[in-house]
Design a protein around this motif. Structure first.
Motif, PDB file in Angstrom:
ATOM      1  N   GLU A 158       4.883   5.378  10.681  1.00  0.00           N
ATOM      2  CA  GLU A 158       4.357   5.010   9.374  1.00  0.00           C
ATOM      3  C   GLU A 158       4.541   3.513   9.175  1.00  0.00           C
ATOM      4  O   GLU A 158       5.472   2.918   9.726  1.00  0.00           O
ATOM      5  N   VAL A 159       3.665   2.908   8.387  1.00  0.00           N
ATOM      6  CA  VAL A 159       3.796   1.492   8.062  1.00  0.00           C
ATOM      7  C   VAL A 159       5.143   1.275   7.373  1.00  0.00           C
ATOM      8  O   VAL A 159       5.538   2.046   6.502  1.00  0.00           O
ATOM      9  N   GLY A 160       5.861   0.238   7.817  1.00  0.00           N
ATOM     10  CA  GLY A 160       7.136  -0.110   7.218  1.00  0.00           C
ATOM     11  C   GLY A 160       8.342   0.397   7.982  1.00  0.00           C
ATOM     12  O   GLY A 160       9.466   0.015   7.684  1.00  0.00           O
ATOM     13  N   MET A 161       8.133   1.253   8.971  1.00  0.00           N
ATOM     14  CA  MET A 161       9.285   1.762   9.719  1.00  0.00           C
ATOM     15  C   MET A 161       9.542   0.911  10.951  1.00  0.00           C
ATOM     16  O   MET A 161       8.661   0.216  11.440  1.00  0.00           O
ATOM     17  N   GLU A 162      10.789   0.952  11.424  1.00  0.00           N
ATOM     18  CA  GLU A 162      11.155   0.236  12.643  1.00  0.00           C
ATOM     19  C   GLU A 162      10.585   0.964  13.853  1.00  0.00           C
ATOM     20  O   GLU A 162      10.542   2.194  13.882  1.00  0.00           O
ATOM     21  N   ALA A 163      10.157   0.195  14.824  1.00  0.00           N
ATOM     22  CA  ALA A 163       9.656   0.753  16.077  1.00  0.00           C
ATOM     23  C   ALA A 163       9.816  -0.322  17.151  1.00  0.00           C
ATOM     24  O   ALA A 163       9.973  -1.506  16.847  1.00  0.00           O
ATOM     25  N   THR A 164       9.790   0.087  18.386  1.00  0.00           N
ATOM     26  CA  THR A 164       9.891  -0.849  19.496  1.00  0.00           C
ATOM     27  C   THR A 164       8.641  -0.736  20.357  1.00  0.00           C
ATOM     28  O   THR A 164       8.302   0.352  20.810  1.00  0.00           O
ATOM     29  N   ALA A 165       7.964  -1.856  20.554  1.00  0.00           N
ATOM     30  CA  ALA A 165       6.829  -1.907  21.470  1.00  0.00           C
ATOM     31  C   ALA A 165       7.390  -2.252  22.849  1.00  0.00           C
ATOM     32  O   ALA A 165       8.159  -3.195  22.995  1.00  0.00           O
TER      33      ALA A 165
END
Length: 131
Positions: free
Chosen positions: A112-119
């Motif tokens: 979801e927009v606004g959550m942390e993630a790693t590319a």
């Protein structure tokens, strides 16, 4: 070899100039002064320090088991869902990364927009431009 100002080094390391200045004050990265009195960091020293920082990490994240070494932790800034495919944008420091993946993958990950993630980037074809 190119020298970098504290501000330039901070931008390249993805930290604030104050953080880079504190690291220099603490002797974590060597500096020298130019004719105008500005503190500079030798390019080779900055490169070595950036590798050291990447290896050290914050100690807060979970251990990841992957062969992909190019990880860009950031925040999800946009998601465009199609019937089958999706486009996910992540802002990782000064870097904007865009990934095309399946809609199913986005839903399974709960992105979801606004959550942390790693590319994570793994490529056999990487282009490098000289600044």
């Amino acid at each position: 070899m190119q020298d970098y100002t504290i501000g330039q080094a901070a931008r390249l390391l993805g930290v604030s100039p104050d953080t880079a200045r504190r690291w220099a004050d603490a002797g974590r990265v060597a500096t020298h002064r130019d004719e105008a009195g500005r503190r500079l960091i030798d390019g080779r020293d900055l490169a070595a320090f950036s590798v050291e920082l990447a290896k050290g990490g914050s100690g807060e994240e979970e251990t990841s088991y992957t062969s992909v070494r190019n990880a860009f932790p950031g925040i999800v800034t946009a998601i465009k869902l199609g019937d089958v495919a999706a486009q996910v944008e992540i802002q990782a420091g000064p870097h904007r990364l865009v990934s095309l993946l399946t809609r199913e993958a986005v839903e399974e990950l709960g992105l979801e927009v606004g959550m942390e993630a790693t590319a994570r980037v793994k490529s056999t074809n990487v282009h490098i431009d000289r600044a």
